[in-house]
Design a protein around this motif. Structure first.
Motif: not given
Length: 575
Positions: A235-253
């Protein structure tokens, strides 16, 4: 490849100089000024497995808000990757709630299921690159071999299958040859990683379940971690804004984006979710409350869902203002309910028309007022808004006042009605109590009073003052109404803080709803569902959908501040 439509490019010159400042907005502003992005594209990606709650409002306001502020767009995308928990009812409710909150996605409505074919192709891409494999272990075996925060995980015995075997098994998974739980597709990353999310996470699982949109076409479904980042890229998202529980998922992202031929490179940023004391925002718990009948549906006014808040009478602008006041931070914190209630009162104080209603009626007979006579008094609809106009209320010999506005033996700081005391009736006259009539049980059931005809409108020509003004309704014209008074759904500040052997249900408040039959002025007779009023000296109320032509039902949205309640509470403590 599926791609989302794009809007005209808007550059940094569209950035507003004013407005809120926080680290998310600072990042976006810097990205626009540096040219890293030409236009801001955000998304709100709810899973349609329940109704939205007040916690979601923060993400909605942030994602849609920054898109508006910086001249970009925000997508509404349903993360519909688990058909066992998703329903069309939830999809419809989410769209309704986002619009009610004041936001619109325009033509940019998407679903993760729109990309199922592309996601499948990318899964095969990982297999061919030797970066994914089919695992025959059960869910319990995978969990046991995952390791802990201090111990590495163990490689699956199926980790070194050949590319050909993995492709064959994965295609057979798609074809429906295997039952639920028989096999999964896992990424091949690092079972010794310090980040547990990188220990060969599951990308696909078998689910023989009918999907709300794709029906029976698929029997394997991508995990959230696999679908989310790739959907952002499509979708061409530039800023994928998530809540803090997804911080540890960012390396997988990031790992998945690095190893797939995606059309764009979004970046993920995390912020602290909204948490309110005395409020459970776990969707799992909210689902159980509804299904077990502890509340009367998702829109029960005691629920923290947007549907429940709307039915209770909370204005959407109050929610937006509350979210603005809580700010955008990097550390979790708990907000007091009083902060939310303050935002509600601030809006309703400006917008709600005033009416009079008596919730615990006590009859008053004004003995020197002529029998059979009715007067009409002109009263304002809003004291601070002349444009709201006026209305006429009737006054007669018999009226009702609030039972709590009379005490036979009042303490020193009680200034309302008592034997021998004079008070003002709002918009009407001064009255003086002469006698209290009691029933056989000794309870006061009626007051006998007199009035001063010279005080019509509420002021005495001789300048004498009274210390209290009471609301009232005329017995002749009052209409019966039902009022529903709400309290916290849970009794403890942290509903999950329970003793051993109990669950959160032990914290349910048995007095979270009180229903009363009350009397209201006749101008409310034609009030419509959803209309909000201030019942003078009582609080803010909203007409409920359960109303009928014969009986209006009002939900209390918020109370007014009660100084006497504070004084009385202090008196009881010291007495």
């Amino acid at each position: 490849m599926t791609t989302a439509s794009t809007d005209s490019v808007k550059g940094p010159d569209t950035v507003r100089a004013e407005g809120p400042r926080d680290f998310i907005r600072d990042i976006i502003r810097a990205d626009l000024e540096s040219g890293r992005v030409k236009s801001v594209v955000t998304r709100f990606p709810p899973e349609p497995n329940g109704y939205l709650h007040i916690g979601h409002a923060k993400s909605i306001c942030l994602n849609f808000g920054v898109a508006q502020e910086f001249g970009g767009r925000c997508h509404l995308r349903f993360d519909d990757t688990n058909p066992t928990k998703e329903e069309q009812e939830y999809i419809d409710a989410i769209k309704r709630d986002v619009r009610w909150l004041g936001f619109d996605w325009g033509e940019h409505l998407y679903h993760a299921s729109d990309y199922f074919e592309q996601l499948y192709e990318w899964a095969e891409h990982l297999i061919r690159a030797g970066l994914a494999y089919v695992d025959d272990q059960s869910q319990e075996e995978i969990r046991a071999a995952r390791g802990t925060l201090t111990e590495p995980g163990k490689n699956s015995p199926y980790r070194n299958r050949s590319v050909e075997e993995n492709l064959d098994l994965f295609r057979r998974m798609r074809a429906g040859e295997f039952p639920n739980g028989a096999r999964v597709l896992r990424a091949k990353i690092d079972m010794a990683s310090g980040n547990i999310n990188l220990r060969d996470p599951v990308l696909y699982r078998i689910l023989h379940a009918k999907h709300p949109r794709t029906g029976d076409k698929w029997c394997i479904y991508p995990s959230y971690d696999f679908a989310h980042g790739q959907s952002d890229a499509i979708e061409g998202i530039t800023h994928s804004i998530c809540t803090l529980e997804f911080e540890d998922h960012r390396p997988l992202y990031d790992w998945l984006l690095d190893h797939l031929p995606v059309p764009s490179r979004p970046r993920q940023y995390e912020f602290a979710k909204l948490m309110i004391r005395n409020t459970v925002l776990s969707k799992r718990v909210l689902v159980e409350l509804v299904r077990a009948g502890h509340v009367k549906g998702w829109d029960d006014p005691r629920m923290p869902t947007l549907a429940g808040l709307r039915r209770r009478g909370v204005p959407p602008e109050a929610i937006r203002e509350f979210v603005r006041q809580t700010g955008v931070a990097k550390a979790n914190s708990v907000v007091e309910p009083a902060m939310f209630e303050h935002a509600i009162r601030e809006v309703l104080n400006r917008t709600a028309l005033r009416r009079m209603a008596v919730l615990r009626p006590l009859k008053v007979v004004i003995e020197n007022f002529p029998e059979g006579k009715l007067e009409e008094l002109e009263v304002v609809n809003h004291p601070d808004d002349p444009s709201a106009g006026t209305r006429r209320v009737r006054f007669g010999r018999e009226i009702y006042i609030e039972r709590d506005d009379f005490m036979e033996n009042p303490p020193k700081k009680f200034f309302r009605l008592a034997p021998g005391r004079e008070v003002r009736l709002r918009y009407a006259y001064f009255i003086t109590c002469r006698e209290a009539i009691k029933n056989a049980a000794g309870e006061v059931v009626e007051l006998r009073c007199t009035y001063d005809p010279a005080t019509r409108g509420g002021n005495a020509p001789d300048g004498r003052k009274v210390q209290a003004t009471l609301h009232w309704v005329a017995a002749e014209s009052a209409i019966p109404i039902e009022v529903r008074l709400y309290d916290n759904l849970f009794v403890k500040p942290d509903p999950d803080d329970v003793v051993e052997g109990q669950d959160y249900l032990s914290n349910l408040n048995p007095r979270s709803l009180e229903v009363r039959m009350a009397l209201a002025e006749e101008s409310l007779r034609n009030a419509q569902v959803g209309q909000r009023f201030q019942f003078e000296r009582q609080g803010y109320f909203c007409v409920d959908k359960d109303s009928t032509p014969d009986r209006l039902v009002f939900n209390r949205t918020a109370t007014l501040r009660d100084e006497w309640a504070k004084i009385n509470k202090g008196r009881k403590k010291t007495g």
